[in-house]
Each structure stands twice: as C-alpha cells, then as structure tokens.
Motif scaffolding. Sequence first.
Motif, mmCIF file in Angstrom:
data_model
loop_
_atom_site.group_PDB
_atom_site.id
_atom_site.type_symbol
_atom_site.label_atom_id
_atom_site.label_comp_id
_atom_site.label_asym_id
_atom_site.label_seq_id
_atom_site.Cartn_x
_atom_site.Cartn_y
_atom_site.Cartn_z
ATOM 1 N N HIS A 29 0.972 -0.619 0.341
ATOM 2 C CA HIS A 29 0.274 -0.046 -0.055
ATOM 3 C C HIS A 29 0.730 1.351 0.087
ATOM 4 N N GLU A 30 2.116 1.103 0.285
ATOM 5 C CA GLU A 30 2.885 2.222 0.434
ATOM 6 C C GLU A 30 3.583 2.789 -1.245
ATOM 7 N N LYS A 31 3.355 1.572 -2.149
ATOM 8 C CA LYS A 31 3.538 1.317 -3.780
ATOM 9 C C LYS A 31 2.560 2.439 -4.458
ATOM 10 N N LEU A 32 1.486 2.630 -3.537
ATOM 11 C CA LEU A 32 0.585 3.667 -4.767
ATOM 12 C C LEU A 32 -0.088 4.454 -4.603
ATOM 13 N N MET A 33 -0.112 4.801 -6.207
ATOM 14 C CA MET A 33 -0.180 5.892 -6.724
ATOM 15 C C MET A 33 -1.461 6.764 -6.354
ATOM 16 N N ILE A 34 -2.027 7.926 -5.968
ATOM 17 C CA ILE A 34 -3.549 8.575 -6.604
ATOM 18 C C ILE A 34 -3.270 9.871 -7.534
ATOM 19 N N ARG A 35 -4.164 10.027 -8.499
ATOM 20 C CA ARG A 35 -4.218 11.222 -9.319
ATOM 21 C C ARG A 35 -5.347 10.930 -10.389
ATOM 22 N N ARG B 150 -17.648 17.688 -16.871
ATOM 23 C CA ARG B 150 -17.473 16.630 -18.804
ATOM 24 C C ARG B 150 -17.065 15.817 -17.556
ATOM 25 N N ARG B 151 -15.932 16.020 -17.166
ATOM 26 C CA ARG B 151 -14.983 14.322 -16.043
ATOM 27 C C ARG B 151 -14.386 15.485 -15.113
ATOM 28 N N ALA B 152 -14.763 14.088 -13.375
ATOM 29 C CA ALA B 152 -13.806 14.774 -12.791
ATOM 30 C C ALA B 152 -13.812 13.205 -11.828
ATOM 31 N N ARG B 153 -12.205 12.568 -12.611
ATOM 32 C CA ARG B 153 -11.404 11.194 -12.228
ATOM 33 C C ARG B 153 -10.840 11.332 -11.313
ATOM 34 N N LEU B 154 -10.702 10.489 -10.831
ATOM 35 C CA LEU B 154 -9.564 9.863 -9.408
ATOM 36 C C LEU B 154 -9.068 8.421 -9.565
ATOM 37 N N VAL B 155 -7.692 8.757 -9.668
ATOM 38 C CA VAL B 155 -6.772 7.300 -10.299
ATOM 39 C C VAL B 155 -6.421 6.723 -9.141
ATOM 40 N N VAL B 156 -6.031 5.624 -8.541
ATOM 41 C CA VAL B 156 -5.235 4.549 -7.823
ATOM 42 C C VAL B 156 -4.443 3.406 -8.200
ATOM 43 N N GLN B 157 -3.067 3.928 -7.753
ATOM 44 C CA GLN B 157 -2.371 2.335 -9.114
ATOM 45 C C GLN B 157 -1.317 2.435 -8.172
ATOM 46 N N SER C 254 0.192 -5.891 -10.569
ATOM 47 C CA SER C 254 -0.124 -4.214 -10.048
ATOM 48 C C SER C 254 -1.414 -4.131 -10.601
ATOM 49 N N LEU C 255 -2.071 -2.782 -10.195
ATOM 50 C CA LEU C 255 -3.315 -2.269 -10.080
ATOM 51 C C LEU C 255 -3.894 -1.660 -11.095
ATOM 52 N N TYR C 256 -5.083 -0.347 -10.692
ATOM 53 C CA TYR C 256 -5.445 0.416 -11.319
ATOM 54 C C TYR C 256 -6.863 -0.135 -10.861
ATOM 55 N N MET C 257 -6.962 1.472 -10.251
ATOM 56 C CA MET C 257 -8.702 1.504 -10.207
ATOM 57 C C MET C 257 -8.711 3.763 -10.256
ATOM 58 N N GLN C 258 -10.633 3.197 -11.037
ATOM 59 C CA GLN C 258 -10.364 4.869 -11.289
ATOM 60 C C GLN C 258 -12.302 5.017 -11.182
ATOM 61 N N GLY C 259 -12.084 5.737 -10.616
ATOM 62 C CA GLY C 259 -13.888 6.995 -10.428
ATOM 63 C C GLY C 259 -14.520 7.592 -11.395
ATOM 64 N N ASP C 260 -15.416 8.459 -11.377
ATOM 65 C CA ASP C 260 -15.651 9.297 -12.232
ATOM 66 C C ASP C 260 -16.812 10.345 -11.115
ATOM 67 N N MET C 261 -15.976 11.338 -10.923
ATOM 68 C CA MET C 261 -17.248 11.581 -9.601
ATOM 69 C C MET C 261 -18.202 13.077 -10.258
ATOM 70 N N ALA C 262 -17.608 12.969 -11.363
ATOM 71 C CA ALA C 262 -19.076 14.032 -12.473
ATOM 72 C C ALA C 262 -20.226 13.130 -13.348
ATOM 73 N N ALA C 263 -20.362 11.962 -12.673
ATOM 74 C CA ALA C 263 -21.162 11.122 -13.686
ATOM 75 C C ALA C 263 -22.626 11.557 -12.733
ATOM 76 N N ALA C 264 -23.746 10.929 -13.763
ATOM 77 C CA ALA C 264 -25.506 11.151 -14.053
ATOM 78 C C ALA C 264 -25.808 10.378 -13.807
ATOM 79 N N VAL C 265 -26.650 10.562 -12.989
ATOM 80 C CA VAL C 265 -27.814 9.004 -13.029
ATOM 81 C C VAL C 265 -29.547 10.211 -13.272
#
Length: 482
Positions: free
Chosen positions: A105-111, A152-159, A167-178
């Motif tokens: 978990h110390e090797k993860l990067m957030i961008r 349009r987009r507000a992305r947050l990536v953990v990798q 290696s792992l990669y997770m991305q979410g979008d905080m600007a999605a509409a329902v």
Amino acid sequence: MSASKAFKAALAATVFLSAPQIAAAAEDQDAKIADLQRQVDELKAIVKAMQAAQAAPQIAAAPATTTPLAPAAPVATNPAATAPTATPVALASAAPVEKKKKAWHEKLMIRGYTQMRLNEIVSGPKNAPAGVSRLRSVQDSGISENGNFTLRRARLVVQGDISDRVSLYMQGDMAAAVSNQSANESRQHFFQMRDAYADVFLDKAKTLKVRLGQSKVPYGWENLQSSSNRVPLDRTDAINAPVPGERDLGAVLYYTPPKIQKIWDELTQDGQKLFGNYGAFAIAAYNGQGINKVERNGGLMTVAMATVPFRLDGIGLDGQVAEFGVTAMRNQFRPEVRTGGVSTISYDDNHVNFHGMIYPKPFGIQAEWTFGTAPQWDRTLGAIRSQRASGGYVMAMYRMPETPIGQLIPFARWQKYRGGWKSAINAPRLETDEYEVGVEWLPLKELEVTLNYANVSRTEADERRTGQAKGDVIRAQVQWNY
C-alpha cells in the motif's frame, strides 16, 4: 573519551606497572626499555585501528578502564589476542543498515484530472417540437438549450505495483449523472466506477500480461486514448459506437515486443499524446453488455487488436513515427427498450476498425474507419434489428511544444457516422456529419485549455425524433491535472 586520551591513559598504566621491575632489576634496564617500546608500538596500532573504525565513545574508552588489578601485560604484550578484539568493532561499525521493504500500500499512487466545460449553441435548433431532432450530441450532454458550465469529467485514479508481477488500477468518475429520477430530472456528480483491474505479468521483462477486471476494450485507437490526452474535446460517434463508455468486464492478454515499447517510450519522453498503457497485440473476452451493466446473455464479446509504430527516418521524415493497426470485434448485444427493461433478443454487433497516424512533429495526421453491423431502430418495421454501421474521421494537427506562452496544438477534424447507437433506448439510428477546428493550449503542465468551433449536422439519439439538426456550436474546456 577520545582515542588520544585512551592512548595516554593506557601508556600511563603500562609505565606504572613496569616501574617496580625497573627499580628492582637495573641490570635488565635495556631489555625493559625495549619491552616498553614494543608495548608503545602495540598501543599505537590499537589506537590507529580504533580511529580507522570510528568506534563509538564507549567502545573507544574500553582500554582505559583496565585497572592495575587486571593483567595489563597480556593485553599489551600479546598482539594475537589484541587484534581480534579490534576487528569486530570495525565490522560492527561499518555494517550497512538494511532498508525496510515497502508494504504494497506504500507503493500506490493517487492522481487524476477534472474537465470543466462551457458549451454554447450559436445557431441551430436548441429546442424543437415533439418528433423533431434538436441539436444534441451523444458525446456530451452539456450541449443543450441551456448550456453554461458543466463538469464533463472528474476522475480519481489509484494505481501501483503490489508486487514484481502484479499491479492494480482503479479509476472512478465523480461527475457521472444518474437518470430516471423524479420527473425525469437527471442527478449530477455521482461517483461511478470506470476501471477496476489488475495486471498480472507473465514474464520478468513485462512484455506479456493478463488484465483482469473492468477495463477498456481494445477496439479503436481513439477509444483507448485517455480523454486527458485527446486533443479534441470528444471521441467521434463512429469509433465510439461499438463500445460506448469504452469499457466492459472481462480478461485481456496484452503483448508488447521490446522494440515497439522502446518507440513508445521515446514518443512519451518527447511529449506526444499516446493511447496509454496497452499492448501492441491483444486478445480479449468480455461480457459484452457494456460498462457497469448486468450481463444479459450467455455469450462473450471477443476482441483482437494489433497496432505497430514505425520510424519514418528512411523516407526523409527524420524523428517522426507512424502507427497503423486493425481491430476486430464479435458480439451479441441486447439494448434497452422503450417498453421497459432490456430486449429479450440478442442482436449481431460485429465490427472491424482500421487506424493510422503520423505523430505530429510538428505536423501530424490521424484517421480511423469502422465497418460492421449493430442493433438499430428500423422505422419501417417499428422494431430493432441488426443493420449496417460505418463511419470514421480524419484529423490534422500541428504541434508547437515550445512557444512563449506554452505548448499549442491547433487541429481540424471531420467525422461521419451512419448506424445505431446501441446504448440508448431502442438503439436509435445516428446520422452524423461534423467539421470542427480548435486549439489546445498548455500554459502549464498541470493546466490545459481547449477552444473549439464545430459545424454540426446530426440526428438526435431518440427514435421518436426525426430529421437533421444543423447548426454551429462554440465550446471551451479547462482541464487541470493532479
């Protein structure tokens, strides 16, 4: 106590113990003097070893703590016993401190990145009577009668690498509409999962890997390229139609030969906008129903891709690189229907894509075209059936990486599409013709500004509306990277 004081104390102790012997046996004075000189030489050697080893103060003081009751003579007159004592001190002092291995978990990067847009329809039908197409785009819901600002987009990536082979990669979008809320009012800025996958490397060189989870489908170069890297504001309808949302749940085998990876690495260092962490060759299998959707039949969507870059030095275009590739996709898809739910019928959804480009240095060109069949609303039958879908785009750009105000990339693009849009209700037919010009400006590495003008002719993605909506749209986007 310093090494010098230790030497003096040891020398004094030795002289004190030897004095009675000198007084008692004057005849052996010369022998004793020689013995004392030998002891002095041995003590000097001990002090020299201690200084070289940079012993701790408490260790350096050890020889001085010897009392007259302790047999000092063996310590001073027995070099064989003295030498081993000094050696462990030197080894202990010089031993390197082992660094603690980092936890995964110390090797993860957030961008991430965020895109804020301003859209304005300057001519054409912002609104229209029922049954008539309005000026709208399946790529951006912000093009509407009200326009103004949208996220349009507000992305947050953990990798990161959790081991040498995984290696792992997770991305979410905080600007999605329902949609489908009270009174059909859309709710904005929900957090939605976009990517959630792990890469398992099958060799030490990391040329071969398996990607497991929800990830981009390797169909079309433009689909794979991140929206944070793309020069125009949106993807084109034709290339995006086979995989709206660009992602699905499944497994992919990627392979990249070292020679190809080297070219891509050089392009990245040059600041070119590549398509991301994907392979030169890929074979994939997915559910096939689309991003964040439940699988509706027992079949799998299968995809195969190949893309290869070439240096153009041999034809006089020194420093430039061209890339060509092909993708094929085979699928059975069930669209949503207006009567409610999802169709109980699976429709052929098969496509082939060709792409080619010359990376801008400074001039560049990029083009893609797709052919195939897809679910599409048939007005004559009043039902969905698999029909022909084709289209593509051509884009020219000019990259100026170093200007007094930062990097500038002016561009011009034409796109065309005729076919169904399967992710909308009843898979309506789209007829798109669009010309656009714009410029991307990077005043800072963390900031991008894009200005765009488009002349548009589109059908709306609603089978209940007919006709072409024609007009002009001016758009602007600010993107900040973090």
